[in-house]
Enzyme design. Structure first.
Site, short mmCIF file in Angstrom:
data_model
loop_
_atom_site.label_atom_id
_atom_site.label_comp_id
_atom_site.label_asym_id
_atom_site.label_seq_id
_atom_site.Cartn_x
_atom_site.Cartn_y
_atom_site.Cartn_z
N LYS A 64 -47.15 -11.92 5.43
CA LYS A 64 -48.42 -11.22 5.28
C LYS A 64 -49.57 -12.22 5.13
O LYS A 64 -50.61 -12.11 5.79
CB LYS A 64 -48.36 -10.30 4.07
CG LYS A 64 -49.53 -9.33 3.95
CD LYS A 64 -49.31 -8.36 2.78
CE LYS A 64 -48.15 -7.44 3.04
NZ LYS A 64 -47.88 -6.51 1.93
N ARG A 96 -50.82 -7.93 -3.55
CA ARG A 96 -49.69 -7.50 -2.71
C ARG A 96 -48.66 -8.62 -2.57
O ARG A 96 -49.01 -9.79 -2.49
CB ARG A 96 -50.16 -7.13 -1.30
CG ARG A 96 -51.12 -5.95 -1.22
CD ARG A 96 -51.68 -5.85 0.20
NE ARG A 96 -52.65 -4.79 0.35
CZ ARG A 96 -52.40 -3.59 0.87
NH1 ARG A 96 -51.19 -3.30 1.28
NH2 ARG A 96 -53.35 -2.69 0.96
N GLY A 130 -41.81 -2.40 1.77
CA GLY A 130 -41.65 -1.49 0.65
C GLY A 130 -40.74 -1.97 -0.46
O GLY A 130 -40.58 -1.30 -1.47
N MET A 140 -40.94 -4.77 -2.36
CA MET A 140 -41.59 -5.41 -3.52
C MET A 140 -42.89 -4.67 -3.83
O MET A 140 -43.17 -3.62 -3.26
CB MET A 140 -41.78 -6.90 -3.24
CG MET A 140 -40.46 -7.65 -3.19
SD MET A 140 -40.65 -9.36 -2.72
CE MET A 140 -41.19 -9.23 -1.04
N ARG A 188 -48.08 -7.47 11.34
CA ARG A 188 -46.77 -8.16 11.35
C ARG A 188 -45.99 -7.65 12.54
O ARG A 188 -46.31 -6.59 13.09
CB ARG A 188 -46.00 -7.89 10.05
CG ARG A 188 -45.69 -6.43 9.79
CD ARG A 188 -45.07 -6.23 8.42
NE ARG A 188 -44.95 -4.82 8.09
CZ ARG A 188 -44.76 -4.34 6.86
NH1 ARG A 188 -44.68 -5.18 5.85
NH2 ARG A 188 -44.64 -3.05 6.65
N HIS A 230 -42.31 5.27 4.14
CA HIS A 230 -41.22 4.35 3.75
C HIS A 230 -39.89 4.77 4.37
O HIS A 230 -39.16 3.96 4.94
CB HIS A 230 -41.10 4.33 2.21
CG HIS A 230 -39.88 3.60 1.74
ND1 HIS A 230 -38.70 4.24 1.44
CD2 HIS A 230 -39.65 2.28 1.55
CE1 HIS A 230 -37.81 3.36 1.08
NE2 HIS A 230 -38.35 2.16 1.13
N SER A 246 -5.02 -18.27 21.62
CA SER A 246 -5.99 -17.28 21.15
C SER A 246 -5.96 -17.28 19.63
O SER A 246 -4.89 -17.15 19.02
CB SER A 246 -5.62 -15.89 21.68
OG SER A 246 -6.46 -14.91 21.11
N CYS A 297 -9.53 -13.43 19.24
CA CYS A 297 -9.32 -11.99 19.40
C CYS A 297 -9.35 -11.24 18.07
O CYS A 297 -9.08 -10.05 18.04
CB CYS A 297 -8.01 -11.71 20.12
SG CYS A 297 -6.58 -12.28 19.20
N TYR A 333 -13.66 -17.84 25.60
CA TYR A 333 -14.00 -16.42 25.53
C TYR A 333 -13.91 -15.91 24.10
O TYR A 333 -13.29 -16.52 23.23
CB TYR A 333 -13.08 -15.58 26.44
CG TYR A 333 -11.64 -15.49 25.96
CD1 TYR A 333 -11.26 -14.52 25.03
CD2 TYR A 333 -10.67 -16.35 26.44
CE1 TYR A 333 -9.95 -14.43 24.59
CE2 TYR A 333 -9.36 -16.27 26.01
CZ TYR A 333 -9.00 -15.30 25.07
OH TYR A 333 -7.71 -15.21 24.61
#
Length: 881
Positions: A24, A94, A103, A105, A338, A454, A770, A838, A858
């Protein structure tokens, strides 16, 4: 005096100082520099917050002095004086972390008002009502945030006075009544806290800064950080900014807007505003606001300037912006911008559209979309072809469909959701304190609040369906129910909500599989062009294999043959095989199973051809295919109780003895995997024959398949050598019978630390490897997954012994070190040996990045994780190129 700089005026900062000034603060600085109308202010750094928290909540040396020096600069710029009775300066205080936590804080508006300065504000504006409304709001917000007095107690006082005057809206309360409300507020403070509401404005500011710093460690912020994997060490900045008033009459207002639709990604200004209101009224959902398009009619003087400013901000930041603004007496002020939180659908569309518009590159687009988030696009939606009757309709705040039991309490939603029940959280409006319940709810329904409230913002960020502003619903909290006209819905009743339409329906409604957008396909095609890792699927049926191909799988990395044995028509034969007392009996049962296995492999290989398919031979201990020991014991006891004798009882008793003889103290480390194949080679020989016969049948049909025959749980090259010889012997016999050459490989799964440190020896026999990281994690950490996840992993996470659940996110330091060593040793012997993963980690973005870094070929994951893995693989390459 400390030389460390803890305070920066907006004009001293810039957008790349997010870590120090918070998102911010950095963006307010950037907007100031590029000449947008931003109320003047300054930022206390995240370093100040961290120093405060580290020093047991003592402000760092020099910080307060620097704060009041900066406040004097604001007084000089505005020609106003903090706390003055004639021309008072009022500020907002803020929070603002480096990573957006909407929302989570705390914020305080109108700070600097007291019994004296409120007179100056009234005189300055010529509006008593406005001045006392600001004072009333300030006391309520300050007491809730700083003094921890429940805001509902203040709401009750306001509602009492509105009822007395037969009023509906807060802005209708006259000045004299506001003065009475303020007196009652101050009495409440005295009763609750034992001291008077602070009148010294410097004390107010000091207490507010302390409260915002403290809010970094409030419960909702901690939960949000854990959910979004945000570091606890970042801290929050504090932004102190001159107030701009949206509640000064019908030529004033406040709002929140997105430069594109955060639900769909459409290029349209999306948002809401309220005339004669302050920012918290919109964000907190206290009043249900008006769509931003109506601003053109209600505040025509600033609408076009606002539209142009939004476009300029999007072009400047090259991303969709979430903007807070206020109009004071016809003058526009930008309070925040933002990068906007958005759904997965919007994220994909915005990224692809911005490439087409020339704003960003393909590589940037791939990095913009959260790989984990796109899993939301694969969720089911309500079937619109079925005629459904909605009992209520609200605002479609976050798309998707949800059904579950109605609950009115966030604590209950967490408790029941964690226990696996599907729940829908129904609230008048949500607050940041409800975050823990929202996490476990299937969806959220609120009576008040708009598309930027919110509830809406948090639900969109989590990919949860949300319907807001459903004002036809009347919640009766004491009786745990809500009413819609004559319909009563009690706590525990099932409802469905549609976040795409805003409809609320009774019961569970029909759902359909999702359809994927053209932008989604475009993004994944770009991912394919930018990744090194192939992405395979874990699939055990032809249906799973077909779904995997739809999602872009480049083969199967794990086909678990044991799942095929559990079908109703096969299980009795499998049990015959297990309970056989001679080799001949066992081979007879296996010959009955052979056609089933051949059919299984034929179907999977056909669907996946010409891509490779890794088929893991039987892995679990044999007792898993037999009846449950405790259940059988109870059946025998019941038969004896009923005096049932004879053959049936003797057979059950004999079966119980055999189950007992096969049971193991620690089956995970017991008679399973290759140990079964070595003890009973006929089992693996049958499976090998089934694989080769399926491949021969496909070859006759002109379909070329490639199989990787995988031996599980090998710890030593001798095990693999012995079993590979059995498999090659079966192949030699079939070759002699059919004169058919097949293309296949024999390799192993790396699930044991010993196997990982001896891959240079195992690679002499293994044609591929694998990593089975589910078991490798268990054997490396000494964790039994079933016990650990339910008993102590949550405690370890809470105490920060571990950062992530190691069964969800690969443990790079421990398991990862073994994997890295295994790759290096194996490729030292076989330079180009195929290596993959895997375990479930194969579909998790951080784990996929590690697989890219150590040079695997992979990753393999469940079919529905394949799009996630494709994008994550591209991101891994782009981030580390």
């Amino acid at each position: 005096m400390s030389e460390k700089k803890y305070v920066y005026l907006f004009e001293e900062g810039k957008s790349d100082m997010r870590a120090l000034l918070g998102g911010k603060g950095a963006n307010l600085a950037e907007m100031t520099i590029i000449g947008l109308p931003v109320p003047t202010g300054f930022t206390l750094t995240t370093e100040a917050c961290n120093a405060y928290l580290a020093a047991s909540k003592d402000f760092p040396e020099g910080m307060l002095e620097a704060t009041f020096a900066a406040l004097q600069v604001l007084e000089s710029k505005t020609a106003k004086v903090f706390g003055d009775q004639d021309n008072p300066l009022l500020v907002s205080v803020r929070s603002g972390a480096a990573i957006s936590m909407p929302g989570m804080m705390d914020t305080i508006l109108n700070l600097g008002l007291n019994d004296i300065s409120v007179l100056g504000l009234a005189k300055l504006t010529g509006d008593n009502r406005f001045a006392y409304d600001c004072y009333r709001r300030f006391i309520q917000m300050f007491c809730n945030v700083v003094l921890d007095i429940e805001h509902g107690q203040f709401d009750d006082i306001v509602e009492k006075h509105k009822r007395k005057l037969s009023l509906i809206f807060d802005h209708e309360i006259p000045a004299e009544e506001l003065k009475s409300i303020i007196d009652e507020y101050k009495t409440l403070v005295k009763e609750e806290k034992g001291f008077d509401f602070p009148q010294d404005v410097k004390t107010q500011l000091t207490m507010a800064i302390r409260a915002v710093f403290d809010s970094w460690n409030n419960q909702r912020a901690i939960v949000y950080r854990r959910l979004n994997k945000i570091e606890d060490s970042l801290g929050t900045a504090v932004n102190i900014q001159c107030m701009a008033f949206g509640n000064m009459g019908l030529d004033s207002g406040t709002g929140v807007a997105f430069t594109r639709n955060p639900s769909t990604g459409e290029k349209e200004l999306y948002g809401e505003f309220l005339v004669n209101a302050q920012g918290e009224d919109v964000v907190a959902g206290i009043r249900t606001p008006t769509p931003i398009a109506k601003m053109k009619e209600e505040l025509p003087g600033v609408y076009q300037q606002f539209v142009d400013t939004c476009q300029n901000l999007e072009n400047h930041y090259r991303d969709m912006q979430d903007i807070e603004f206020t109009v004071e007496k016809g003058k526009l002020y930008m309070l925040q911008t933002r990068n906007g939180k958005r759904t997965a659908k919007a994220s994909v569309k915005v990224a692809v559209d911005m490439v087409i518009e020339g704003l960003i590159t393909i590589e940037e687009a791939l990095l913009r979309v959260d790989a984990e988030q796109i899993n939301q696009l694969l969720h089911r939606q309500i079937d619109n072809s079925v005629k459904l009757e909605a009992i209520a309709k609200g605002l479609p705040a976050s798309p998707g469909a949800a059904c579950g039991k109605v609950l009115f309490d966030a604590d209950q939603a967490e408790k029941q959701g964690e226990a696996g029940e599907k729940v829908v959280l129904v609230r008048s409006e949500t607050t940041p304190d409800d975050i823990h319940g929202i996490i476990y709810a299937q969806g959220i329904l609120t009576v008040r609040g708009g598309m930027t409230s919110h509830a809406a913002v948090v639900a969109r960020g989590m990919g949860k369906p949300c319907v807001c502003g459903c004002e036809s619903i009347k919640i009766d909290a004491p009786n745990r129910l809500f009413r819609v006209n004559q319909i009563i819905v009690k706590e525990g009743d099932v409802i469905s909500i549609d976040g795409a339409t805003g409809n609320v329906m009774l019961g569970e409604v029909p759902m359909i599989e999702p359809t994927l957008s053209d932008e989604f396909e475009t993004l994944l095609s770009w991912a394919n062009d930018n990744k090194s890792l192939a992405v395979r699927a874990n699939a055990d049926t032809p249906q799973d294999a077909a779904k995997a191909r739809e999602f872009g799988a480049e083969g199967i990395g794990l086909c678990r043959t044991e799942h095929m044995f559990m079908a109703a028509e096969r299980l009795p034969i499998v049990q015959e095989m297990i309970l056989a007392e001679t080799l001949a009996e066992r081979e007879a049962a296996l010959s009955e199973l052979l056609p089933f296995q051949r059919e299984d492999f034929y179907g999977i290989l056909k669907v996946m051809a010409p891509f490779p398919v890794t088929i893991r031979l039987l892995d679990p201990p044999l007792h898993e295919f037999l009846p449950d020991h405790e259940t059988l014991l109870l059946e025998i006891a019941e038969m004896k109780h009923q005096q049932i004798q004879g053959k049936e009882l003797y057979e059950k008793e004999d079966l119980l003895k055999q189950i007992h003889s096969l049971s193991e103290a620690n089956p995970m480390l017991g008679h399973r995997g290759c140990r079964l194949g070595i003890t009973y080679p006929e089992i693996y020989r049958m499976q090998a024959r089934a694989i080769f016969e399926a491949m021969i049948q496909l070859k006759k049909e002109g379909i070329n398949s490639f199989t990787e025959v995988e031996i599980p749980l090998v710890m030593d090259v001798a095990e693999l050598s012995l079993l590979k010889a059995e498999i090659m012997d079966v192949y030699a016999q079939l070759q002699q019978e059919t004169a058919c050459e097949l293309d296949f490989a024999v390799g192993t799964m790396l699930e044991l630390p010993r196997a990982c440190v001896t891959t240079d020896e195992i690679a002499r026999e293994a044609e591929f490897f694998s990593f089975g990281t589910n078991d490798l994690t268990q054997t490396t950490l000494g964790f039994s997954r079933d016990d650990a996840e339910g008993k102590f992993i949550p405690v370890y996470l809470d105490k920060k012994i571990i950062k992530d659940n190691p069964f969800a996110v690969l443990d790079r330091k421990g398991v990862g070190s073994l994997m890295k060593m295994a790759v290096e040793k194996a490729r030292g012997v076989r330079k180009d040996v195929l290596m993959g993963i895997c375990g479930e980690h194969g579909g998790e973005p951080s784990s996929i990045e590690f697989c890219h870094l150590i040079g695997l070929n992979y990753v393999s994951c469940s079919p529905y994780r394949i799009p996630v893995a494709r994008l994550a693989a591209a991101q891994a390459k782009l981030k580390n190129s």
